[in-house]
Scaffold this motif. Sequence first.
Motif, short mmCIF file in Angstrom:
data_model
loop_
_atom_site.label_atom_id
_atom_site.label_comp_id
_atom_site.label_asym_id
_atom_site.label_seq_id
_atom_site.Cartn_x
_atom_site.Cartn_y
_atom_site.Cartn_z
N ALA A 160 43.97 53.82 -123.54
CA ALA A 160 44.82 54.78 -122.82
C ALA A 160 44.35 54.94 -121.37
CB ALA A 160 44.82 56.12 -123.55
N ASP A 161 43.02 54.96 -121.18
CA ASP A 161 42.49 54.99 -119.80
C ASP A 161 42.96 53.75 -119.02
OD1 ASP A 161 41.15 57.27 -120.49
OD2 ASP A 161 39.16 56.31 -120.66
N MET A 162 42.99 52.62 -119.72
CA MET A 162 43.40 51.38 -119.05
C MET A 162 44.88 51.43 -118.68
SD MET A 162 41.45 48.43 -121.22
CE MET A 162 39.74 48.65 -121.71
N ASP A 163 45.69 51.98 -119.58
CA ASP A 163 47.12 52.15 -119.27
C ASP A 163 47.30 52.86 -117.93
OD1 ASP A 163 48.21 50.98 -121.52
OD2 ASP A 163 48.28 52.87 -122.66
N GLN A 164 46.54 53.92 -117.78
CA GLN A 164 46.64 54.72 -116.56
C GLN A 164 46.32 53.90 -115.32
OE1 GLN A 164 44.15 58.16 -117.02
NE2 GLN A 164 45.84 59.50 -116.34
N VAL A 165 45.22 53.15 -115.40
CA VAL A 165 44.82 52.32 -114.26
C VAL A 165 45.87 51.24 -113.99
CG1 VAL A 165 43.14 50.58 -113.55
CG2 VAL A 165 42.37 52.79 -114.43
N ALA A 166 46.39 50.64 -115.06
CA ALA A 166 47.41 49.61 -114.88
C ALA A 166 48.65 50.21 -114.22
CB ALA A 166 47.78 48.99 -116.24
N ARG A 167 49.02 51.42 -114.66
CA ARG A 167 50.19 52.08 -114.05
C ARG A 167 49.95 52.37 -112.58
NH1 ARG A 167 51.25 54.74 -118.83
NH2 ARG A 167 49.75 56.36 -118.29
N GLN A 168 48.76 52.89 -112.28
CA GLN A 168 48.45 53.18 -110.88
C GLN A 168 48.56 51.92 -110.02
OE1 GLN A 168 44.64 55.47 -111.63
NE2 GLN A 168 44.99 55.95 -109.45
N ALA A 169 48.00 50.84 -110.53
CA ALA A 169 48.03 49.59 -109.76
C ALA A 169 49.46 49.11 -109.57
CB ALA A 169 47.19 48.52 -110.47
N THR A 170 50.25 49.19 -110.63
CA THR A 170 51.64 48.75 -110.54
C THR A 170 52.43 49.64 -109.59
OG1 THR A 170 51.39 48.11 -112.84
CG2 THR A 170 53.60 48.02 -111.94
N THR A 171 52.18 50.94 -109.66
CA THR A 171 52.90 51.89 -108.80
C THR A 171 52.56 51.67 -107.33
OG1 THR A 171 52.69 53.47 -110.61
CG2 THR A 171 53.43 54.33 -108.48
N LEU A 172 51.26 51.52 -107.05
CA LEU A 172 50.87 51.27 -105.65
C LEU A 172 51.44 49.95 -105.17
CD1 LEU A 172 47.21 52.56 -105.61
CD2 LEU A 172 49.10 53.40 -104.21
N GLY A 185 52.28 46.02 -104.10
CA GLY A 185 51.73 44.98 -103.25
C GLY A 185 51.41 43.79 -104.13
N PRO A 186 51.30 42.59 -103.55
CA PRO A 186 51.13 41.39 -104.36
C PRO A 186 49.83 41.42 -105.17
CG PRO A 186 50.86 40.90 -102.02
CD PRO A 186 51.36 42.30 -102.11
N GLN A 187 48.76 41.97 -104.58
CA GLN A 187 47.48 41.91 -105.29
C GLN A 187 47.43 42.94 -106.41
OE1 GLN A 187 44.74 41.86 -101.72
NE2 GLN A 187 44.19 39.94 -102.69
N LEU A 188 47.62 44.22 -106.07
CA LEU A 188 47.57 45.25 -107.12
C LEU A 188 48.68 45.04 -108.15
CD1 LEU A 188 46.65 48.61 -105.36
CD2 LEU A 188 45.23 47.12 -106.76
N GLY A 189 49.82 44.52 -107.71
CA GLY A 189 50.92 44.28 -108.65
C GLY A 189 50.50 43.31 -109.74
N LEU A 190 49.89 42.20 -109.34
CA LEU A 190 49.44 41.22 -110.33
C LEU A 190 48.35 41.80 -111.22
CD1 LEU A 190 48.82 37.48 -109.64
CD2 LEU A 190 47.20 38.80 -111.00
N ILE A 191 47.45 42.55 -110.60
CA ILE A 191 46.34 43.14 -111.37
C ILE A 191 46.88 44.13 -112.39
CG2 ILE A 191 44.34 44.66 -111.18
CD1 ILE A 191 43.84 43.27 -108.38
N GLY A 192 47.82 44.97 -111.96
CA GLY A 192 48.38 45.98 -112.86
C GLY A 192 49.15 45.33 -114.00
N ALA A 193 49.95 44.34 -113.67
CA ALA A 193 50.75 43.67 -114.70
C ALA A 193 49.86 42.93 -115.69
CB ALA A 193 51.73 42.70 -114.05
N GLY A 194 48.83 42.25 -115.16
CA GLY A 194 47.91 41.52 -116.04
C GLY A 194 47.19 42.45 -116.99
#
Lengths: 597, 597
Positions: free
Chosen positions: A467-479, A481-490
Motif C-alpha cells: 500500500a505504501d508502494m501504491d502511494q509512491v507509484a501514484r505520486q510519481a505518475t501524478t507528477l 514527466g517521462p522519467q517519473l511517469g515510467l518509474i510510476g507505471a513500472g
Amino acid sequence: MTTYLPPLDDMRFVLAELAGLDQIAALPGFEEATPDLVDSILTEAGHIAEQALAPLNAPGDRQGSKLVDGVVTTPEGWQDALNTLTEGGWNGVAFPAEFGGMGLPNLVNAPIQEMWHSANMAFALCPMLTQGAVNALLTYGTDAQKALYLPRLVTGEWTGTMNLTEPQAGSDLAALRSMATPDGDAYRIKGQKIFITYGDHELTSNIIHLVLARTPDAPPGIKGISLFIVPKFLTNDAGEIGARNDVHCVSLEHKLGIHGSPTAVLSFGDHEGAVGYLIGGLHRGVECMFTMMNHARLSVGMQGLSIAERAYQQARGYARERIQGKPAGWTADGKTGIVNHPDVRRMLMTMKSKIEAMRALVYVSWAAIDGAHSNPDAEQQAKAALMADLLTPITKGWCTETGVELASLGVQIHGGMGYIEETGAAQHFRDARITTIYEGTTAIQGNDLMFRKLLRDKGAAVEGLLADMDQVARQATTLGGPQLGLIGAGLATAVAQTRQAVKWLLDAAAPNAALAAAAAVPFLRLMGTLVGGYQLARAALVSQAKLAAGTDTPDFYTAKLTTAQFYAASILPEVAALTQSIVISSDLVMALDEPLL
Amino acid sequence: MTTYLPPLDDMRFVLAELAGLDQIAALPGFEEATPDLVDSILTEAGHIAEQALAPLNAPGDRQGSKLVDGVVTTPEGWQDALNTLTEGGWNGVAFPAEFGGMGLPNLVNAPIQEMWHSANMAFALCPMLTQGAVNALLTYGTDAQKALYLPRLVTGEWTGTMNLTEPQAGSDLAALRSMATPDGDAYRIKGQKIFITYGDHELTSNIIHLVLARTPDAPPGIKGISLFIVPKFLTNDAGEIGARNDVHCVSLEHKLGIHGSPTAVLSFGDHEGAVGYLIGGLHRGVECMFTMMNHARLSVGMQGLSIAERAYQQARGYARERIQGKPAGWTADGKTGIVNHPDVRRMLMTMKSKIEAMRALVYVSWAAIDGAHSNPDAEQQAKAALMADLLTPITKGWCTETGVELASLGVQIHGGMGYIEETGAAQHFRDARITTIYEGTTAIQGNDLMFRKLLRDKGAAVEGLLADMDQVARQATTLGGPQLGLIGAGLATAVAQTRQAVKWLLDAAAPNAALAAAAAVPFLRLMGTLVGGYQLARAALVSQAKLAAGTDTPDFYTAKLTTAQFYAASILPEVAALTQSIVISSDLVMALDEPLL
C-alpha cells in the motif's frame, strides 16, 4: 587495481532522504546524532576505510590467515587496522555510552559498517562478529556479565564469536550435540564447533565465545539448547587475564574467499572441559542466538551491498582506463574507454542501480531496527518492529544474491583481465560467494519470509508495504514527466503482479507447506527486486523535487533520476517473470521422483 | 567429492531424437558412424572420462601448472591422460581418416568432448585447442603444410595453440602489433601474445602455434593481418625435431580457476625472430582465425554444459547424502537428505532442466555444422549453414552464462561446505567463470547475434526458427494433456513475446547501432532461454510418443516430460521480462552522462 572511494554523497542522501535520519535522531537516547556530528563521523570513517583498510584487502587475500603450531596468525596489517578501530572507538558506534560506546543509532553505524566491508570484508568480519556478541550480552547478560565483558568488547579490546554450527548440524540447530555439564556456578563445555569466524587469532588479549550447547537433562530439539559465555582465557571479575580455557583451534578452513578471515574448527573440552557461563537462562539459547542473528543477518545483507560497491568501483575504473575498439554508435573522434561500449555500460548501470537500491533497503532496514528498539510511541514502535521483521530476510537474501551477481558482472567487465587474480575483480567474486550462505542461506531467509512474515499474518505486513508502494507509484505518475511517469507505471505494474503472487500464496500455498517452501526463494527474489524499485522510486521523487526547487548539486539528482528509471525499465520487469514462475511452477518442484534426478 | 558419471542415456537420447544422428550419419563420408560404433565409442569414452580424467581434476587444480627456469610443468597425471587420448586416437574423432582421424561427424565428437570437459576442463583445453589448429590447417593449409602438421596434430603427438590477444588488443584484433617480416620462404615474427592456453608445456615433443601478425606493408586494421604457423621446434619436412624456435614462455597467469591449464605469455622474436610460415594467404589472417574460432566457440559453449553437468552431479550427490532438518511438508518417517527440502530440489531441478536444454542446443548446433560442411544437397547445406551461424553465438553465450549460474547453484546446495575448497563445488564455480570471457565475451556473442544474425537478414533466419517453434508448440497443444499442454502454451507465449522483441529491434534498433548493441546481450539471453525451451518441448513430444507406444525405459521419458514441464513453467517466463527490458530500457543504457557513473 583501483582504490576504494567511500560513496559519501549517496550515503548522506539515503540517510537523510530515504531512511529518515532526522526522525531517528529525534528518538530518546540519540541526542548526540546531530547532523554535524554524523557528517564528521562519516568523513573520518571514510578516511580510515580508504587509507587503513582498503589497501590491506588484496595482500590479506594472498597471505591469508594461518594456523601454525596451534597459533593463528592473521595477515600483515590486521593488527594495526584493529588498533585503529579500537583507538577511535569505532567498535562502539551504536552501543550505549555507559559501556564505552558512542550511543548513536544503528542507522549511523550502517554507512560506517558498509565502508569497512567495502574496504576489506575479510577484516571487517572481526568487528562484525564482536558486535553480535555485544548485542547478546546487552540483551541477556547479567549485570556482572555486562560489567565484565561489555566494556572490553565495546571498545574492541577483546573480540567475540558466535558458535552454532557442528559438523552434523549446519542450519539445523535441533541436531546440536555439544554438552554443558554443571560445575559449581559454571558449566564444563565439551563438543566441536565448525565455521567459527575469527574463532581464534592473536589480535586481542582475549576472545569471548558465545556457544550453544545442551545441558544433561535438557529436552531434545531446539528447546533444550542453552547459550554459554566461553572466554578463551579465564579472567577474574576485574577482567585480568588468567588461565587458558580448554577451547582450542583444531584447524582453519581452506576457503574459496575471505582468506584473511580465520574460519576455525574449535574443540571445546578436549581435557577438563571448557569453563562456560550460562547467559539468558536455561534452554533459552536459541532465542538468545536469534538476537545476535537478526543483527548479523542485516550486517551480512550489507556485505552484499559493500562488496558490490567495491566491485563496481573496480569495474568502473577499469572501463574508463581500458581503451579498446570503437563502441557501436560512437561518433566522437579518437579512442575511448570501453565504458562507452553499450554492453559495458549496461553492466555498469545494472550494478549502479542495484547498488543504490540495496543501499536504500539496507539503511531503511537499520532505521526500522532503531525504531523498533527506541521509539517511545507504542504504535510507532510496533510498526517499526513489523517492518524490521519483514525487511530482515529480504535484505539478507536479496542483497547477498545481488552482491554475488554484481561481483560476477564486475569480473565480466574486465574481460580476460578479470580472470587474473592480480587484477582484484576475482577476489570480490570469491569473497561475495559466502554471503548467500552464512547467517542462514537464501533458502532459510526465503522460508523466514514465507512462513513467518507472509503466511503467519495472512499477508497483512506485506500488504501494508504494498500500500505504501501504491502511494509512491501514484505520486510519481501524478507528477509525471517521462522519467517519473515510467518509474510510476513500472512500480504500479510490479505491485499489481506481486499482489497476484501473494494471493496465490495465501490461497494455494498456505495450506501446503511444501508448496510454500518451493515458492519461498522466488518470492524472496520478487520482494527484493520490488522493494529495491520502490526505494529508487522514492529517491526519484525526492530528486525531482530538489531539481524543481533548485539545488547546488543538480548532477547528483539528475543521475539519481536516470538510475531509478533504468532500474524500473530494466530490472523491475523480472517481477512479472517471478510471479509467473511462482504461480505455475511451484507444484512442479517436487514432481519428479527423487531417484530420477 | 563425488565422481563423474557420464550421462550416457541423455546423450544417446539427444543424439538420436533431437540432433538427428541418423540423418547426419547418412551424409557422404560418415559411413563409419553406425549406431553400434557410436554406442561403443561413447561407452569407451565414458570410461576414460570417469576413470582417467575425472580423478585428476581436483588434484590438478591444487597443483596447477608451473613455470620454473623457463620450463612449464603441468600437474601430475596430465602426461598419462594425454597419452591415453593419443593412443586411443581420441584427438581425431571428427577428422579425416587420411590424416589419421576416425572420420566421424562433429555430432559424434560432441558427447565425447562434453565428457572430457565435465571430467577435467583444465586438462581438456589442451586437445580442444589442438582441434582448433587442425581445423585451420585442414581449411587453409597447403598440401605440404597439411602433410607435415596434420598427422601429428590429429593423433595428438603434437599440440596446437591460437595466438590472438596482445596486451593492448584484447577483443580488438585491429589493434594487433606483432610483426612478421619476410625472410626467404618464411617470415620472422616479433611480438608478445598473452592468454595463450597451453602456450607452453612439456607434454609433447612440439607445439604448433598459429599466430596473427602484420607484414611490414600491410594495410592498417584487421585487413592487414595474416596468420602464421610458428612451431616451438623447427623441423625438417619429415617432421624430425630440430632447433628451438625463437618463441618463449615469459610467464604463466595466476588465475581464478582452470589452474591446471597453463595460460602463457609468449614472447616471439626476442633474439633473431621466430620462424613462421604463412598460412591461408597474405592478409587473410582474420578469416582463417574465425574458422578456428567458430569451432572453438561451440566448444566453449559446450564447456558451459560440461561444467554444469559436473556441478550438478556433485550437488545431487551431496544433497542425497547430507541429512539435515525436516523438509517442509515431509511426512515420511525418519531422516532424509536435503534433496527433499523444496528449495534444494528447486535448485536441482533448475540445474537439471537447464543442463538438458543446453545439451540439446549444443548437439543440435554441432549437427548443423556437420550439415553445413557435408550435406551434398545445396539447399539443405545452406539451411544447415544458416542454422549453424545463428546458433553459434547463442550456444556460446547462453550456455556459458548458464554454466556460471548453475555452478553457483551447485555451491549453494552445499551450504557452508560449498565454500570449502576440499568439497569440490567451488572449483567448478571458479573454472566456469572463464567461459563467458574467452573465445569472445558474452557481449561479443551478443553483437554477433544482433548485427550479423538478426539485423543483417532483417530477422529472416530468426523468424525461420520461430516458425519451427510455432509448429512444435502447436503439436504439444494439440496432443494436450496437463504436461504437454503447459509446455505448448508456455512455448507459444514465449515465441509471441520474442516476435515483439524482434519487431522492436528491427524497427527501432536497426537504424541505431548503439541501441542495438545495448539490447544485444538481453536478446542473446532471451534467445538462449527460448531455444532451450524449444529443445525441451521437442524432447517432451518424443517422450510422450515413446510412452504412448510402450517402452522399456518409461522412467527416462517420464523424467524428461516433467523436466521439460518444469523448464516451461519456471524458466520460460523470463522471456517476457527480457522482452520488456529490451523494449523499454535499451535507450536508457547510455542515458547517464559517463562522468556521473
